[in-house]
Design an enzyme around this catalytic site. Structure first.
Site: not given
Length: 481
Positions: A139, A289, A334, A348, A370
């Site tokens: 970012i 995002c 993950r 969230g 994901r």
């Protein structure tokens, strides 16, 4: 002459007009801080083909292609006016002129439509505002590209410094190289040079100091000539007011977090609640995002139909937080290989809706998967509405919102029958409504919302920073509320 010859001649004529537009658009931007738009898309620093494609894009929303021969006279009319800093949308000007029945010439209509940006009404050009990036990851580098792109006359946002931990030999050279080349977003548009002796990166003439620090408390920004700056924290390491307050060092006035804020830190989604930011608020968050992707459409749907409850399922590209190959990770699942697996995880975003859109009382739940793509995600928003409607009505409404409302920079709209995720890399909108995938049955609606979770989100961050810095100039003609 054949039909094909006629078509090619027409194309060359439109190319010639686009070429003549470029120096006018550039001069207005550099000398008067005027950003020329076409249906909310900036035409500044765009190529001939890009300008023509932007005109053609209008066909997807308005039903017919917008002719460059129609918009060019409005651009010419702008050059005759005493304009102040503003954003002026040629698409809206042309559309409003077509609908006007008073018989005004293009010059007369343009002068009237942008009167709020001319003469005694115009805003004075403001001093540039210093910006510091704390962290320089995915970012951070995209935000840097946007800040450099929007430097314009030098009276807007000025990227003055980047704060990172030293990574070893040739640290600054490697960081500059990552800014110059990006595997997803392509080459940097311009030139970048490095001065290792002074720890400076020069990008399109913008001198950016690279400051090495392990903690915010180590930096006195005034020592680098930085004052009253907005610091953008891209690390996500600190998310509450206490942690982020450590950035309020000499030279820093405000802190903007590029991750969901915790506690009483305001979570801002530009276009929805940026107007609620208090002038004396020094710490705020741009949320996530996904929150930025779903909140504008949620607001639009709630305003028109009412939303009784909803669920969002995000199919999200993998991120640096995941592992390339199976390895330990503090979070469940993950740790498994990101490029090889679909990984169920939490989001969230649903719970963050209440912070950005408190008037929406409906319960919103959420979950996420994901998937093995590096960028662009899709949010599937399933809603129970307050009244029955039809698919055609919902699509026509969202099409209009994307074109005419105050959310037009957040919500885009596509009717492309074979659109896929890679088509939306580089989108500057918070989300794009996929018309073909939309489903409506009575009071149930399912919206499919594409979003570039890197670049589209970075654009939202820049909009928030522009707003709090005072360099977010008004748009003419004014969009509908």
């Amino acid at each position: 002459m054949t039909v094909n010859d006629d078509s090619f001649t027409n194309w060359m004529h439109r190319e010639e007009i686009a070429e003549s537009m470029i120096p006018i658009i550039g001069k207005l931007h550099r000398e008067q801080d005027v950003t020329v738009l076409l249906h909310s898309r900036s035409l500044v620093n765009k190529s001939v083909v890009s300008i023509l494609k932007t005109h053609r894009f209008a066909r997807q929303i308005a039903g017919e292609e917008l002719s460059i021969t129609e918009t060019f006279p409005f651009l010419q009319a702008l050059t005759t006016l005493d304009l102040g800093p503003s954003q002026i949308d040629l698409g809206l000007l042309a559309e409003a002129h077509r609908a006007d029945d008073r018989g005004l010439s293009v010059a007369e209509f343009t002068a009237e439509a942008v009167a709020g940006a001319t003469g005694d009404n115009k805003i004075e050009r403001r001093e540039g505002r210093d910006v510091v990036l704390y962290g320089f990851g995915r970012i951070g580098r995209l935000v840097a590209r946007l800040l450099i792109e929007k430097a314009g006359s030098g009276n807007g946002l000025r990227l003055r410094a980047i704060v990172v931990r030293r990574g070893g030999d040739q640290d600054i050279v490697k960081r500059a190289s990552l800014l110059r080349r990006d595997s997803i977003h392509g080459q940097f548009q311009g030139t970048i040079t490095v001065d290792e002796a002074t720890s400076t990166i020069s990008a399109n003439g913008n001198e950016i100091k690279v400051i090495y620090a392990n903690d915010p408390s180590e930096v006195d920004y005034t020592a680098y000539g930085i004052d009253n700056a907005i610091l953008i924290d891209n690390t996500g390491k600190w998310r509450d007011r206490e942690g982020l307050s450590a950035h309020l060092r000499p030279g820093i006035d405000k802190v903007v977090l590029t991750a969901p804020g915790k506690g009483d830190v305001p979570n801002i989604v530009h276009g929805v609640n940026h107007g609620d930011i208090k002038p004396d608020e020094r710490i705020l968050s741009c949320a996530s995002c996904t929150t930025n992707a779903i909140v504008p459409p949620l607001k639009a749907m709630n305003d028109e139909y009412g939303v009784l409850r909803g669920h969002v399922e995000t199919v999200h590209s993998f991120t640096n937080d995941q592992n390339l190959l199976d390895n330990y990770h503090k979070a469940d699942r993950r740790g498994r290989s990101a490029p090889l697996n679909m990984v169920i995880t939490e989001t969230g975003a649903a719970s963050a809706v209440a912070k950005a859109l408190p008037e929406l009382k409906a319960p919103i739940t959420g979950s996420s998967i994901r998937v093995p793509v590096p960028d662009v995600s899709i949010a599937i928003l399933s809603l129970r509405l307050g009244r029955e409607t039809t698919r055609d009505e919902v699509l026509e409404y969202l099409r209009d919102v994307s074109l005419h409302s105050s959310l037009k920079r957040q919500i885009d709209f596509t009717t492309a029958p074979d659109a896929v995720s890679m088509d939306f890399v580089g989108s500057r909108h918070a989300s794009i409504v996929d018309a073909g995938a939309t489903k409506v049955d009575g009071d149930n609606a399912i919206l499919y919302l594409w979003y570039d979770n890197e670049f589209g989100y970075s654009c939202q961050v820049i909009r928030v920073v522009q707003h709090v810095s005072g360099v977010e100039y008004p748009t003419f003609p004014a969009p509908a509320v």
